[in-house]
Enzyme design. Sequence first.
Site, PDB file in Angstrom:
ATOM      1  CD  GLN A   1      -0.639  11.955   4.071  1.00  0.00           C
ATOM      2  OE1 GLN A   1       0.527  11.609   4.527  1.00  0.00           O
ATOM      3  NE2 GLN A   1      -1.920  11.871   4.150  1.00  0.00           N
TER       4      GLN A   1
ATOM      5  CG  HIS B   1       2.328  13.900   7.831  1.00  0.00           C
ATOM      6  ND1 HIS B   1       2.550  13.950   9.504  1.00  0.00           N
ATOM      7  CD2 HIS B   1       0.948  12.972   7.324  1.00  0.00           C
ATOM      8  CE1 HIS B   1       1.407  13.007   9.953  1.00  0.00           C
ATOM      9  NE2 HIS B   1       0.603  12.870   8.477  1.00  0.00           N
TER      10      HIS B   1
ATOM     11  CD  GLU C   1       2.622   6.241   4.390  1.00  0.00           C
ATOM     12  OE1 GLU C   1       2.804   7.876   4.003  1.00  0.00           O
ATOM     13  OE2 GLU C   1       3.290   6.366   5.356  1.00  0.00           O
ATOM     14  CG  HIS C   2      -1.677   7.329   4.358  1.00  0.00           C
ATOM     15  ND1 HIS C   2      -0.487   8.290   4.101  1.00  0.00           N
ATOM     16  CD2 HIS C   2      -2.373   6.792   4.746  1.00  0.00           C
ATOM     17  CE1 HIS C   2      -0.930   7.934   4.993  1.00  0.00           C
ATOM     18  NE2 HIS C   2      -0.781   7.054   6.378  1.00  0.00           N
TER      19      HIS C   2
ATOM     20  CG  ASP D   1      -3.290   9.666   9.533  1.00  0.00           C
ATOM     21  OD1 ASP D   1      -3.238   8.881   9.518  1.00  0.00           O
ATOM     22  OD2 ASP D   1      -3.555  10.358   9.081  1.00  0.00           O
TER      23      ASP D   1
ATOM     24  CG  HIS E   1      22.108 -33.866   3.041  1.00  0.00           C
ATOM     25  ND1 HIS E   1      23.592 -33.324   3.257  1.00  0.00           N
ATOM     26  CD2 HIS E   1      21.875 -33.575   3.379  1.00  0.00           C
ATOM     27  CE1 HIS E   1      23.136 -32.138   3.473  1.00  0.00           C
ATOM     28  NE2 HIS E   1      21.904 -31.814   4.066  1.00  0.00           N
TER      29      HIS E   1
END
Lengths: 430, 430
Positions: free
Chosen positions: A255, A258, A324-325, A358, A418
């Site tokens: 991670q 990134h 996220e993960h 991934d 209605h």
Amino acid sequence: MAIPIVFASLSEPKSYQSFLKMAKADLSEATAKILPILAAVHLEGDTALRKFTNQFDGIALESITLDPQSIKTKIPNNVAEAFLVAKANIETFHKAQMRQDWSIKVDGNTLGIKYTPVPSLAVYAPGGTALYPSSVLMGTIPAIIAGVKDIQLVTPPQKEGLPEILIWLAQILGIKRIVTVGGAQGIAAAAYGTESVPKSEFIVGPGNVYVAAAKSYLSGQGLIGIDSPAGPSEVCIIADETANPMWIACDMLSQAEHGEDSSAILLTTSKMLAEAVSKELEIAFQIRPKRLAMKQKAIYENSGILVFSKMEECIAFSNLLAPEHLEIQTKDPYFEFASIEHAGSVFLGRYSPVAMGDYISGTNHILPTAGGSRIYSSLGVDTFLKRVTYQEVTKESLNKLYPYVKLMSELEGLDEEHGTSVKVRYEENI
Amino acid sequence: MAIPIVFASLSEPKSYQSFLKMAKADLSEATAKILPILAAVHLEGDTALRKFTNQFDGIALESITLDPQSIKTKIPNNVAEAFLVAKANIETFHKAQMRQDWSIKVDGNTLGIKYTPVPSLAVYAPGGTALYPSSVLMGTIPAIIAGVKDIQLVTPPQKEGLPEILIWLAQILGIKRIVTVGGAQGIAAAAYGTESVPKSEFIVGPGNVYVAAAKSYLSGQGLIGIDSPAGPSEVCIIADETANPMWIACDMLSQAEHGEDSSAILLTTSKMLAEAVSKELEIAFQIRPKRLAMKQKAIYENSGILVFSKMEECIAFSNLLAPEHLEIQTKDPYFEFASIEHAGSVFLGRYSPVAMGDYISGTNHILPTAGGSRIYSSLGVDTFLKRVTYQEVTKESLNKLYPYVKLMSELEGLDEEHGTSVKVRYEENI
């Protein structure tokens, strides 16, 4: 310097609170910059696309779109094989997500759901150092399976020509059009449509802060649908004393690789594991020094190891984080997984590092970040399907239910029309 | 004055284009007004809620929340019966939407999806003339079925006390908390949380333009999830010569009854039907004059009858329109329905006026408006469920797939850490 190790307790929020504040991309500055670009593309169409591409990419565009099928590509066999295996696995997992239309009888009437795809999609692929061909598979395959008919790839032009791998992927995925415009102007082209670029109703795929700001702004205007807003990448790892500290350090660094705002949080009950992982991180910095400053900033400033006294507290913290993960490397990972409520994608056991998902295992890697998994899902076939509900009411059921509609519409002050629309049918044979 | 009747052709966009521009609520002015309210509630919490309630509702709040179970209510038996029948039908249709967790083997690995509910929900119910108890059922029941644990009802206080029907609905639905704060300040209370009001991660339900602006703004900030942005109501009706023109006029007026910006579009191949419906509308204006000016404005200015030469063109136009409600009143409505791609909720046949779905049949009436059904769905159980994907990779599969991950991560410049995290496991027994 070392990664922070904290002895935390759920009953003392101060002990963990700073680790709950995950990086959220601040798009306000970028949004201010892209608004004139969006407006220009909306008004001037292709002319604006050429102008901005000249200005930002230094390229004078001849044609704004190209047909990938018209270009010869030569991809090394082993690379082609890797992507074809990934494609097959992603297809298998996403085909299993396809929905079947259904209907049931409710109170004598037929009520059902028909699934239909969104009409069109643009998949954005960044250029330069952020060329992630794997994301093109992830963004496109679920849409193809959902039945989206009009899919275009939007990507910045390159002086030396588009990367062959992108063109080849467009070919094997059956994408008919590549729009060679990047950044906010590329997103605007797809969202508004221009003389050369058909409008897309949906836009997915990663991009820089200007791309993210453009997607977010246009989606807020109700102009396009998007995947969930993308922030910096994060991983949370729940591990016990059975886990391999060197492997965990590698997963955390995946991670960190990134960007310096990425985050890796290890939750464990084992003080020994915590210290061993910290040591392995230092060793890794020595033996794999590529992009060292970036990885160290991510690990030292945006990551941490939290030692709780019980596994239940690790799980509870993970649910607060909504990562996220999420990796679970424990003796029986399914046991902990049963209590997981919020996570984008979960990786169970020793042999399931995030990198497998991934690239190759078949799950999608376009995921909600920054706690978004509390309310959003990963990209999937459902992202591109709508539920069209329908009903066929019978005369008998209408007759039976009319008195209720009469009362309810009176209560809401909508009986005049209605109520009447049901009453005229009720009175048909009277 | 009369409703416009146009002889249209798909090959001549000018003949129908003006009918494709459906009213979209412009929220910019309202957004400017609510921003200080949101900021004040965020900063000052309960103090701001009391201040704004005093200012806008003229009410000095004692308690900000109340427990509906602590209040005695007395609802007439027939009204209770109507709502209980509606509740049962809505529950039956929405229970059929519930998802089952699943997993499959892909390339030797276990890949699956676990469905989990969003953690919390606020259902907004407007007060005054826009009191729609039916919407409380529609917003709450799908969430209960999805498993949402923390549901609160947010509604403006009333000088004469909250409507008993709202409190009773909260009781039968098992809602534990009513927040008696309306408007943008009520939405802000739920989105940020205050001393008295727990934060909700999701907010649904109709409201005035300030409520809509607050929901839209906070959702754009990534703070809350919302149902799709709500604009003026619309219906599209596809009918042939077998349809009853008086019934169709009633159905069109049901939408007109919602407001002068509502829209009703009739698509037909029958000139005779077109003229008969126009006449029936005029008759209805005479015999049901309640809110006449409003209904006439909606019908004369925002509605229309389009006569196409072929039924295929009616369907194609409806797909361009992507209406909120679609009625198909033809000889074999399922035949036309098979080609419908975009619509919020579809009503098939003579006995299925929209009002049946609004109140009692069991489908949801919270629907995407203004062409939103091209990319959005009606409210349903899926609205409140997330797909948590997961995987367990085997050692054998990792060994087999590692060479591909190596190649792909090299191509993306992520081999140092992503690649290594798989490599260390590959090399385990070497």
